[in-house]
Design a protein around this motif. Structure first.
Motif, PDB file in Angstrom:
ATOM      1  N   ARG A 224       9.031 -21.412 -31.444  1.00 18.94           N
ATOM      2  CA  ARG A 224       8.792 -20.007 -31.773  1.00 18.94           C
ATOM      3  C   ARG A 224       8.269 -19.232 -30.558  1.00 18.94           C
ATOM      4  O   ARG A 224       8.708 -18.108 -30.289  1.00 18.94           O
TER       5      ARG A 224
ATOM      6  N   THR B 215       4.618 -23.062 -32.272  1.00 13.90           N
ATOM      7  CA  THR B 215       5.014 -23.882 -33.406  1.00 13.90           C
ATOM      8  C   THR B 215       6.524 -24.085 -33.412  1.00 13.90           C
ATOM      9  O   THR B 215       7.249 -23.368 -32.739  1.00 13.90           O
ATOM     10  N   HIS B 216       6.955 -25.026 -34.219  1.00 18.20           N
ATOM     11  CA  HIS B 216       8.388 -25.301 -34.393  1.00 18.20           C
ATOM     12  C   HIS B 216       9.045 -24.280 -35.318  1.00 18.20           C
ATOM     13  O   HIS B 216      10.261 -24.131 -35.331  1.00 18.20           O
ATOM     14  N   ASP B 217       8.256 -23.567 -36.106  1.00 18.05           N
ATOM     15  CA  ASP B 217       8.747 -22.700 -37.177  1.00 18.05           C
ATOM     16  C   ASP B 217       9.463 -21.458 -36.633  1.00 18.05           C
ATOM     17  O   ASP B 217       8.875 -20.675 -35.885  1.00 18.05           O
TER      18      ASP B 217
ATOM     19  N   THR C 116      11.001 -19.307 -38.823  1.00 16.48           N
ATOM     20  CA  THR C 116      11.127 -18.404 -39.964  1.00 16.48           C
ATOM     21  C   THR C 116      10.811 -16.971 -39.546  1.00 16.48           C
ATOM     22  O   THR C 116       9.798 -16.713 -38.908  1.00 16.48           O
TER      23      THR C 116
ATOM     24  N   ARG D 159       9.563 -34.535 -36.755  1.00 16.92           N
ATOM     25  CA  ARG D 159       9.757 -33.505 -37.770  1.00 16.92           C
ATOM     26  C   ARG D 159      11.249 -33.238 -38.028  1.00 16.92           C
ATOM     27  O   ARG D 159      11.632 -32.851 -39.116  1.00 16.92           O
TER      28      ARG D 159
ATOM     29  N   GLU E 159       7.272 -34.822 -44.418  1.00 10.54           N
ATOM     30  CA  GLU E 159       5.844 -34.735 -44.102  1.00 10.54           C
ATOM     31  C   GLU E 159       5.109 -36.058 -44.308  1.00 10.54           C
ATOM     32  O   GLU E 159       4.172 -36.377 -43.589  1.00 10.54           O
TER      33      GLU E 159
END
Length: 162
Positions: free
Chosen positions: A88, A101-103, A105, A135, A140
């Protein structure tokens, strides 16, 4: 006679194994095997320890950015990106801790295009791939994500990695 035949067979198998090992080309020098990284494992490669490799993950792909130590090492301008999946932050060109982060969205089309450009033209072009974040393929709880299909991941094409 059976003992002699067994001995000959053993000698032949050992000779074949030695020949296979002797003529098998070694991996290229300095090239480590690709591995899977958990978040705590990746965090160990944050550029804080002298002599330790520096790793950065983008889109779940872990790159060895040690050769860019002046950018990613301790006290360097982009050190906040290393030791984690900073997808991100790379997309937004942000060092804000909330963006590291990897997110992806909610990213805009422009940010996603920027992510793809930087992933392909900077990281894949300059730095060796040393692994992947867990991930990408694990749930999780650590169990395998049976629904994971690299080809279905947004803005990711596994065939282009190598």
């Amino acid at each position: 006679m059976a003992g002699g035949a067994g001995w000959l067979l053993l000698v032949a198998l050992l000779a074949a194994a030695e020949r296979e090992l002797r003529f098998k080309p070694p991996p290229p020098p300095g090239e480590a095997p690709v591995r899977l990284f958990t978040e705590p494992e990746l965090a160990r490669y944050d550029g804080q320890q002298e002599g330790q490799p520096i790793y950065l993950a983008v889109k779940g792909v872990v790159f060895d950015v040690t050769s860019g130590k002046e950018f990613y090492g301790k006290g360097a301008p982009y050190n906040a990106l290393v030791g984690k999946d900073s997808t991100r932050g790379v997309a937004k060109m942000s060092l804000d801790p909330a963006d590291l982060t990897h997110d992806i969205t909610g990213l805009t089309e422009e940010e996603l295009k920027s992510l793809d450009d930087i992933f392909n033209n900077v990281y894949k072009a300059k730095y060796p791939i040393v692994g992947y974040t867990s991930r990408r393929i694990l749930n999780e709880d650590g169990s395998p994500n049976l629904d994971f299909k690299p080809e279905d991941q947004p803005h990711f094409n596994i065939r282009d990695e190598f």
